[in-house]
Design a protein around this motif. Structure first.
Motif, short mmCIF file in Angstrom:
data_model
loop_
_atom_site.label_atom_id
_atom_site.label_comp_id
_atom_site.label_asym_id
_atom_site.label_seq_id
_atom_site.Cartn_x
_atom_site.Cartn_y
_atom_site.Cartn_z
N GLU A 54 -43.20 26.71 -0.64
CA GLU A 54 -43.88 25.91 0.37
C GLU A 54 -43.22 24.56 0.64
N ASN A 55 -42.44 24.06 -0.30
CA ASN A 55 -41.77 22.79 -0.06
C ASN A 55 -40.27 23.00 -0.08
N ARG A 56 -39.54 21.98 0.30
CA ARG A 56 -38.08 22.06 0.34
C ARG A 56 -37.55 20.88 -0.44
N VAL A 57 -36.85 21.16 -1.53
CA VAL A 57 -36.35 20.11 -2.40
C VAL A 57 -34.83 20.05 -2.28
N THR A 58 -34.33 18.85 -2.05
CA THR A 58 -32.89 18.63 -1.95
C THR A 58 -32.44 17.83 -3.16
N GLY A 59 -31.62 18.46 -3.98
CA GLY A 59 -30.99 17.76 -5.10
C GLY A 59 -29.70 17.16 -4.61
N LEU A 60 -29.48 15.89 -4.92
CA LEU A 60 -28.31 15.16 -4.45
C LEU A 60 -27.62 14.53 -5.65
N ASP A 61 -26.30 14.67 -5.72
CA ASP A 61 -25.56 14.05 -6.80
C ASP A 61 -24.14 13.75 -6.33
N LEU A 62 -23.58 12.66 -6.85
CA LEU A 62 -22.20 12.30 -6.54
C LEU A 62 -21.21 13.32 -7.08
N ALA A 63 -21.53 13.94 -8.20
CA ALA A 63 -20.60 14.84 -8.88
C ALA A 63 -20.66 16.25 -8.29
N HIS A 64 -19.59 16.64 -7.64
CA HIS A 64 -19.51 18.00 -7.09
C HIS A 64 -19.67 19.04 -8.20
N ALA A 65 -19.10 18.75 -9.39
CA ALA A 65 -19.20 19.69 -10.51
C ALA A 65 -20.66 19.92 -10.91
N ALA A 66 -21.46 18.87 -10.88
CA ALA A 66 -22.89 19.02 -11.22
C ALA A 66 -23.58 19.92 -10.20
N MET A 67 -23.27 19.73 -8.91
CA MET A 67 -23.90 20.53 -7.86
C MET A 67 -23.47 21.99 -7.97
N GLU A 68 -22.22 22.23 -8.28
CA GLU A 68 -21.75 23.60 -8.45
C GLU A 68 -22.50 24.28 -9.60
N LYS A 69 -22.64 23.57 -10.72
CA LYS A 69 -23.34 24.14 -11.87
C LYS A 69 -24.83 24.32 -11.58
N ALA A 70 -25.43 23.39 -10.84
CA ALA A 70 -26.85 23.49 -10.50
C ALA A 70 -27.11 24.74 -9.66
N ARG A 71 -26.17 25.07 -8.78
CA ARG A 71 -26.34 26.26 -7.93
C ARG A 71 -26.22 27.57 -8.70
N GLU A 72 -25.70 27.53 -9.91
CA GLU A 72 -25.55 28.74 -10.72
C GLU A 72 -26.87 29.21 -11.32
N PHE A 73 -27.85 28.33 -11.41
CA PHE A 73 -29.16 28.70 -11.94
C PHE A 73 -29.91 29.55 -10.91
N SER A 74 -30.83 30.36 -11.37
CA SER A 74 -31.68 31.14 -10.46
C SER A 74 -32.53 30.18 -9.65
N LYS A 75 -32.73 30.53 -8.38
CA LYS A 75 -33.56 29.68 -7.52
C LYS A 75 -35.02 29.75 -7.95
N ALA A 76 -35.68 28.60 -7.89
CA ALA A 76 -37.10 28.53 -8.21
C ALA A 76 -37.94 28.61 -6.94
N GLY A 77 -37.37 28.22 -5.82
CA GLY A 77 -38.09 28.18 -4.55
C GLY A 77 -37.11 27.94 -3.42
N ALA A 78 -37.37 26.89 -2.65
CA ALA A 78 -36.54 26.58 -1.49
C ALA A 78 -35.66 25.36 -1.75
N GLU A 79 -35.08 25.26 -2.96
CA GLU A 79 -34.24 24.10 -3.26
C GLU A 79 -32.81 24.29 -2.75
N GLU A 80 -32.16 23.16 -2.54
CA GLU A 80 -30.74 23.14 -2.18
C GLU A 80 -30.09 21.99 -2.93
N PHE A 81 -28.79 22.11 -3.14
CA PHE A 81 -28.05 21.08 -3.85
C PHE A 81 -26.89 20.63 -2.99
N ILE A 82 -26.80 19.30 -2.82
CA ILE A 82 -25.79 18.70 -1.96
C ILE A 82 -25.03 17.64 -2.75
#
Length: 190
Positions: A54-82
């Motif tokens: 029901e909600n949309r969560v945007t995770g934001l981080d300076l480190a591209h490596a962190a965002m790549e690793k965050a995307r490897e986890f199973s999705k919990a809902g409508a989250e995105e990582f930038i």
């Protein structure tokens, strides 16, 4: 601090491997809705804890490596990582969020950048938007992150643009942080 290099080297002692316990406790009340921004989200544990269909969560981080690793986890809902910079948000991320989830971004930036942080969070939020913040009051370092902050400093920094709706010392937190954190819900003034 070179956050990218730290994530590439897997030198991330701040990574607890789970969402903050006080956030988990708060979520039992079911209080997040709409769009949520989580700046400095690292591997996204808090993001996934908040995320629903029901909600949309945007995770934001300076480190591209962190965002790549965050995307490897199973999705919990409508989250995105930038991978991006809170202090230089693109236009499509300004004035669109109902909530900002603050946990570790504020204490990781240099203290002289804190006014810029308050400005950036205010710009990301809609009028009347809220911040759920876990502030690390006294981590014990003045020369490197995490940097501490006093309640008076928080009042001075956020007081012009935000009002405090609620605050508490978390009952549950990570080991070693007991009594050293303050949770606040702030509302952007209209």
């Amino acid at each position: 601090m070179d956050w990218q290099a730290r994530y590439e080297a897997e030198d991330t002692p701040w990574d607890q491997g789970e969402a903050h316990p006080s956030l988990v406790d708060y979520l039992k009340e079911g209080r997040f809705s709409g769009r949520v921004l989580a700046p400095g989200c690292g591997l996204g544990y808090d993001v996934r804890a908040i995320s629903t269909k029901e909600n949309r969560v945007t995770g934001l981080d300076l480190a591209h490596a962190a965002m790549e690793k965050a995307r490897e986890f199973s999705k919990a809902g409508a989250e995105e990582f930038i991978a991006g910079d809170l202090f230089d948000l693109p236009g499509e991320l300004r004035g669109v969020f109902d909530w900002v989830m603050e946990h570790t971004c504020f204490c990781a930036i240099e203290p002289q950048m804190r006014e810029d942080y308050v400005r950036a969070v205010g710009e990301a939020l809609k009028a009347g938007g809220r911040v759920f913040a876990i502030f690390y009051l006294n981590p014990g370092s003045e020369t490197q992150p995490p940097f501490g902050v006093t309640v008076q400093e928080l009042d001075e920094l956020f007081g012009k643009k935000f009002s405090v709706e609620r605050e508490w010392i978390p009952e549950r937190t990570f080991e070693g942080r007991e009594g050293r954190e303050l949770v606040r819900i702030l509302r952007k003034k209209i």
